[in-house]
Design a protein around this motif. Sequence first.
Motif, PDB file in Angstrom:
ATOM      1  N   ALA A 151      -9.070  61.635  30.553  1.00 33.49           N
ATOM      2  CA  ALA A 151      -7.670  61.252  30.109  1.00 33.49           C
ATOM      3  C   ALA A 151      -7.811  61.917  28.745  1.00 33.49           C
ATOM      4  O   ALA A 151      -6.944  62.646  28.460  1.00 33.49           O
ATOM      5  CB  ALA A 151      -8.059  59.636  29.302  1.00 33.49           C
ATOM      6  N   GLN A 152      -9.134  62.473  28.387  1.00 36.41           N
ATOM      7  CA  GLN A 152      -8.942  63.424  26.848  1.00 36.41           C
ATOM      8  C   GLN A 152      -8.673  64.588  27.547  1.00 36.41           C
ATOM      9  O   GLN A 152      -7.870  64.737  26.456  1.00 36.41           O
ATOM     10  CB  GLN A 152     -10.668  63.174  26.649  1.00 36.41           C
ATOM     11  CG  GLN A 152     -11.074  63.979  24.876  1.00 36.41           C
ATOM     12  CD  GLN A 152     -12.409  63.743  24.916  1.00 36.41           C
ATOM     13  OE1 GLN A 152     -13.431  63.210  26.185  1.00 36.41           O
ATOM     14  NE2 GLN A 152     -12.612  63.636  23.631  1.00 36.41           N
ATOM     15  N   ASN A 153      -8.424  65.548  28.730  1.00 37.34           N
ATOM     16  CA  ASN A 153      -8.928  66.577  29.478  1.00 37.34           C
ATOM     17  C   ASN A 153      -6.999  66.991  29.027  1.00 37.34           C
ATOM     18  O   ASN A 153      -6.572  67.731  28.830  1.00 37.34           O
ATOM     19  CB  ASN A 153      -9.438  67.020  30.447  1.00 37.34           C
ATOM     20  CG  ASN A 153      -9.170  68.125  30.869  1.00 37.34           C
ATOM     21  OD1 ASN A 153      -8.854  68.966  29.766  1.00 37.34           O
ATOM     22  ND2 ASN A 153      -8.971  68.035  31.986  1.00 37.34           N
ATOM     23  N   ASN A 154      -6.086  65.587  29.743  1.00 35.41           N
ATOM     24  CA  ASN A 154      -4.767  65.477  29.529  1.00 35.41           C
ATOM     25  C   ASN A 154      -4.597  65.870  28.520  1.00 35.41           C
ATOM     26  O   ASN A 154      -3.298  65.763  28.256  1.00 35.41           O
ATOM     27  CB  ASN A 154      -4.027  64.063  30.200  1.00 35.41           C
ATOM     28  CG  ASN A 154      -4.542  64.279  31.791  1.00 35.41           C
ATOM     29  OD1 ASN A 154      -5.531  65.322  32.452  1.00 35.41           O
ATOM     30  ND2 ASN A 154      -4.558  63.216  32.490  1.00 35.41           N
ATOM     31  N   LEU A 155      -5.076  64.886  27.236  1.00 35.67           N
ATOM     32  CA  LEU A 155      -4.471  64.441  26.418  1.00 35.67           C
ATOM     33  C   LEU A 155      -4.742  65.881  25.362  1.00 35.67           C
ATOM     34  O   LEU A 155      -3.339  66.683  24.730  1.00 35.67           O
ATOM     35  CB  LEU A 155      -5.061  64.065  25.282  1.00 35.67           C
ATOM     36  CG  LEU A 155      -4.840  63.300  23.595  1.00 35.67           C
ATOM     37  CD1 LEU A 155      -3.738  63.453  23.316  1.00 35.67           C
ATOM     38  CD2 LEU A 155      -5.751  62.493  23.155  1.00 35.67           C
ATOM     39  N   GLU A 156      -5.782  66.711  25.281  1.00 36.99           N
ATOM     40  CA  GLU A 156      -6.241  68.473  25.396  1.00 36.99           C
ATOM     41  C   GLU A 156      -4.610  69.240  25.850  1.00 36.99           C
ATOM     42  O   GLU A 156      -3.847  70.179  24.981  1.00 36.99           O
ATOM     43  CB  GLU A 156      -7.383  68.226  25.324  1.00 36.99           C
ATOM     44  CG  GLU A 156      -8.950  68.165  24.536  1.00 36.99           C
ATOM     45  CD  GLU A 156      -9.825  67.836  24.635  1.00 36.99           C
ATOM     46  OE1 GLU A 156      -9.870  69.405  25.615  1.00 36.99           O
ATOM     47  OE2 GLU A 156     -10.586  67.778  24.615  1.00 36.99           O
ATOM     48  N   ASN A 157      -5.230  69.200  26.916  1.00 36.65           N
ATOM     49  CA  ASN A 157      -3.444  69.926  27.823  1.00 36.65           C
ATOM     50  C   ASN A 157      -2.819  69.480  27.279  1.00 36.65           C
ATOM     51  O   ASN A 157      -1.659  70.968  26.572  1.00 36.65           O
ATOM     52  CB  ASN A 157      -4.157  70.125  29.125  1.00 36.65           C
ATOM     53  CG  ASN A 157      -4.969  70.082  29.638  1.00 36.65           C
ATOM     54  OD1 ASN A 157      -5.829  71.098  29.120  1.00 36.65           O
ATOM     55  ND2 ASN A 157      -5.383  69.874  31.191  1.00 36.65           N
ATOM     56  N   ALA A 158      -2.098  68.410  27.054  1.00 31.98           N
ATOM     57  CA  ALA A 158      -0.293  67.922  26.838  1.00 31.98           C
ATOM     58  C   ALA A 158      -0.529  68.123  25.174  1.00 31.98           C
ATOM     59  O   ALA A 158       0.389  69.256  25.049  1.00 31.98           O
ATOM     60  CB  ALA A 158      -0.730  66.698  26.596  1.00 31.98           C
TER      61      ALA A 158
END
Length: 162
Positions: free
Chosen positions: A116-123
């Motif tokens: 979830a954190q990785n998805n947030l950073e990518n977005a």
Amino acid sequence: MKYYIILLFLAFSFSSFAQKVEKDGKTYEVKKEKIFLNGEDVTETLNLEDKQTILKKAAAISEELKMKEKAEKAAKKLEKENKKAEKAQKKAEKAQKKAEKELKKREKLQKNFDRAQNNLENAQSKYEKLKKRGKLSPVDEGKWLEKIEKLTEKVEKAKKKL
């Protein structure tokens, strides 16, 4: 099973009161220093040597029975301890399985949090790139901000669960 054990103890108790001793082809029964042959008291009619021999044999039989009884008690005690040990082992195995399950659960939660954190950073980085290039329309920008907000909520939920 209980009835067999009770029956066994009864048989031992009856045999412990009177010992049967064989001498010269005759079966003598010894009860408390008295010697019986075919149900009649023959203690006084036997000579001293025969009397002592029969009493010694009876004492040996009595001692043997006591030893068997002690061995049975020890065996029962050992069996009881084995059952206790098995129970403790099962309890330990159960606790270990529970700990392993908890560890897997924690790993899964950590993995979800990281994802979830990785998805947030990518977005967020993609949003920043598009914003810098000026390729975002006001509608697209609203969609991106909404998407980032949802991802932020997912990260917070994952963090709470963790």
